[in-house]
Design an enzyme around this catalytic site. Sequence first.
Site: not given
Length: 289
Positions: A43, A115, A156
């Site tokens: 990330e 995300k 994440c």
Amino acid sequence: MSIFTAACVQMRSGKTVADNIAQAEGLIREAASAGAHFIQTPEMTNVLVRSREELMERIVPEAQDATLARFRALAADLGVWIHAGSLAILLEGGKVANRAFLIDPAGSVAARYDKIHMFDVDLPNGESWRESATYEPGQQTMIAELPWLKMGMAVCYDVRFPAIFRTQAREGAGMLTMPAAFTRQTGEAHWHVLQRARAIENGAYVVSAAQGGVHEDGRETYGHSLIVDPWGKVIAEVNSDAPGVALAEIDPQEVIKARQRIPAIANERSFAVCRTQAGSEPALEETLA
């Protein structure tokens, strides 16, 4: 469905995009030289900076992003798949996308994923994060076709929301990806167990490249990039917070075997939710698939 080699590239990205590109390229080339066919970076590969003002000074729209352009050239030069775990991409209106890219060996972008879940938390050690103040959350999951198997994309904090990965597994994904910049505090407590849990419950490989160490902006990330097999065994790890590469063979047949041994996806059933109140009969309020 043939066996292939996947690699996690662990980085310590800083504030300077050019330096991060150079660091990533060196590690990608190392992974390719070791025989990797699929190479994932963490990330925020292109820049890791906490200050919104400093971040906005360093990022550009996707079409102008130097990291993406370099990775596309690298994929074509090395003949490998490159999964940019995520890049900070400037959007119209002053927000930012935390966007993952899958690049094929011809250098074309094969898939994108923004995300979904924003890391808005207050940790016991005093750390406070509000990603939603800067980033625009994504609205859809992504399942990409690799030559060997289907791959589910996430980033994440998404790892804490298992419905994403169950949905991907139901749709046939045999490899789940969770590139990250986990804080040291949460990583020490939860990183390994979350990665292994997502692998076990879905009978899938998990490939998660991570940021590691103390960064220029003062944050500290956990590292320990992992590859986990469908039975929940860690089969490759960068066992520190230092930059490095972890490689492992991915055998799609192991996904089939794991799902035959424990057919949790096939055995799923919808169920009703009942709630009780004092002095009344239980009430059926909803049904969950």
